[in-house]
Design a protein around this motif. Structure first.
Motif, mmCIF file in Angstrom:
data_model
loop_
_atom_site.group_PDB
_atom_site.id
_atom_site.type_symbol
_atom_site.label_atom_id
_atom_site.label_comp_id
_atom_site.label_asym_id
_atom_site.label_seq_id
_atom_site.Cartn_x
_atom_site.Cartn_y
_atom_site.Cartn_z
ATOM 1 N N ALA A 151 27.944 17.072 8.371
ATOM 2 C CA ALA A 151 27.953 17.853 7.289
ATOM 3 C C ALA A 151 27.779 17.787 5.099
ATOM 4 O O ALA A 151 27.003 17.531 4.583
ATOM 5 C CB ALA A 151 27.646 19.106 7.891
ATOM 6 N N LEU A 152 28.957 17.882 5.162
ATOM 7 C CA LEU A 152 29.346 17.597 3.875
ATOM 8 C C LEU A 152 28.738 15.757 3.116
ATOM 9 O O LEU A 152 28.419 16.407 2.559
ATOM 10 C CB LEU A 152 30.784 17.243 4.139
ATOM 11 C CG LEU A 152 31.783 16.752 2.360
ATOM 12 C CD1 LEU A 152 31.426 18.257 1.128
ATOM 13 C CD2 LEU A 152 33.421 16.885 2.674
ATOM 14 N N GLY A 153 28.740 14.898 4.234
ATOM 15 C CA GLY A 153 29.020 13.551 3.282
ATOM 16 C C GLY A 153 27.421 13.332 3.384
ATOM 17 O O GLY A 153 26.493 13.388 1.936
ATOM 18 N N ALA A 154 26.223 14.690 4.241
ATOM 19 C CA ALA A 154 24.568 14.523 4.439
ATOM 20 C C ALA A 154 24.402 15.230 3.331
ATOM 21 O O ALA A 154 23.728 15.453 2.257
ATOM 22 C CB ALA A 154 24.261 14.859 5.584
ATOM 23 N N TYR A 155 24.986 16.828 2.512
ATOM 24 C CA TYR A 155 24.612 17.289 2.113
ATOM 25 C C TYR A 155 25.057 16.451 0.490
ATOM 26 O O TYR A 155 24.072 16.837 -0.827
ATOM 27 C CB TYR A 155 26.532 17.807 1.797
ATOM 28 C CG TYR A 155 25.418 19.668 0.836
ATOM 29 C CD1 TYR A 155 25.180 20.346 -0.006
ATOM 30 C CD2 TYR A 155 26.868 18.872 -0.222
ATOM 31 C CE1 TYR A 155 24.663 20.762 -1.315
ATOM 32 C CE2 TYR A 155 26.825 19.506 -1.557
ATOM 33 C CZ TYR A 155 25.705 21.073 -2.160
ATOM 34 O OH TYR A 155 25.854 21.067 -3.038
ATOM 35 N N LEU A 156 26.176 16.019 0.722
ATOM 36 C CA LEU A 156 26.595 15.162 -0.694
ATOM 37 C C LEU A 156 25.546 14.113 -0.887
ATOM 38 O O LEU A 156 24.484 14.054 -2.459
ATOM 39 C CB LEU A 156 27.725 14.328 -0.768
ATOM 40 C CG LEU A 156 28.944 15.009 -1.126
ATOM 41 C CD1 LEU A 156 30.394 14.208 -0.783
ATOM 42 C CD2 LEU A 156 29.471 16.375 -2.106
ATOM 43 N N PHE A 157 25.045 13.514 -0.188
ATOM 44 C CA PHE A 157 23.936 12.338 -0.375
ATOM 45 C C PHE A 157 23.084 13.408 -0.591
ATOM 46 O O PHE A 157 21.977 12.513 -1.512
ATOM 47 C CB PHE A 157 23.994 11.598 0.851
ATOM 48 C CG PHE A 157 23.197 10.539 0.752
ATOM 49 C CD1 PHE A 157 23.487 8.799 0.011
ATOM 50 C CD2 PHE A 157 21.947 10.437 1.714
ATOM 51 C CE1 PHE A 157 22.832 8.091 0.140
ATOM 52 C CE2 PHE A 157 20.936 9.080 1.455
ATOM 53 C CZ PHE A 157 21.776 7.818 0.603
ATOM 54 N N GLY A 158 22.687 14.021 -0.546
ATOM 55 C CA GLY A 158 21.230 14.970 -0.600
ATOM 56 C C GLY A 158 21.636 15.685 -1.461
ATOM 57 O O GLY A 158 19.867 15.602 -2.392
#
Length: 200
Positions: free
Chosen positions: A7-14
């Motif tokens: 969730a954190l990694g996807a949020y940051l990438f997004g």
């Protein structure tokens, strides 16, 4: 822990604000101060030109695509969470003071990744939606209306052909999210004030 990391990694990438990056690097322009102020492909196209608009749209779509792809190969159970978190990051990017886009391109990138890696219905779940988008755009000349209706069509198709309720619900959540992000556009549509495209 796996879900938190995804969730954190996807949020940051997004959260990578491609419209802001392209605007500042190649055009020395902060598009947040021009047009609608939105960090999306439509505003980038209006402010910076067609090439910039297309580039931003593709890059924003690829954010969700790559997130779901990586999740599929590394942690398959987190694909849906990753896609949703990426779209949230696009709309509320930590790298751009939480002022982002409206998640249309990222949602379409999510549709594409799901079509390729999960459902394997490439034509029905992505190419068909792209066709719908341009047909609706041709008829109404409003990107906002075309975006909302196209994603709604995707939701309906998913509920009809998919057995995975969680996947269908994720599309529904994204449609609600995208529609909410277009609330000002909807007001302008109802007041007959929404801008229409002139190139089609």
């Amino acid at each position: 822990m796996e879900y938190i990391i995804v969730a954190l990694g996807a949020y940051l990438f997004g959260s990578i604000p491609w419209a802001l990056i392209i605007g500042k690097v190649f055009y020395h322009t902060d598009i947040r101060t021009q047009g609608s102020g939105n960090l999306g492909g439509t505003n980038a196209g209006r402010v910076l030109g067609k090439k910039a608009g297309v580039s931003v749209t593709i890059l924003d779509g690829l954010k969700a695509f790559f997130v779901v792809m990586f999740c599929y190969f590394l942690a398959p159970n987190t694909c849906i969470l990753g896609g949703l978190a990426c779209c949230v990051g696009h709309c509320f990017p930590i790298f751009a003071n939480f002022r982002g886009g409206k998640a249309v391109a990222t949602t379409m990138g999510y549709f594409l990744a799901v079509s390729l890696f999960i459902t394997h219905h490439v034509f029905w779940q992505f190419i068909f939606l792209v066709i719908c988008f341009f047909v609706i755009l041709y008829l109404c000349k409003m990107v906002s209306v075309s975006s909302i209706l196209t994603i709604l069509i995707g939701v309906i198709i998913t509920f009809i052909i998919q057995d995975d309720l969680s996947l269908s619900l994720s599309f529904l959540i994204l449609w609600i999210f995208v529609t909410y992000r277009h609330k000002e556009n909807i007001k302008r549509v109802l007041n007959h004030e929404e801008k229409k495209i002139t190139w089609m």
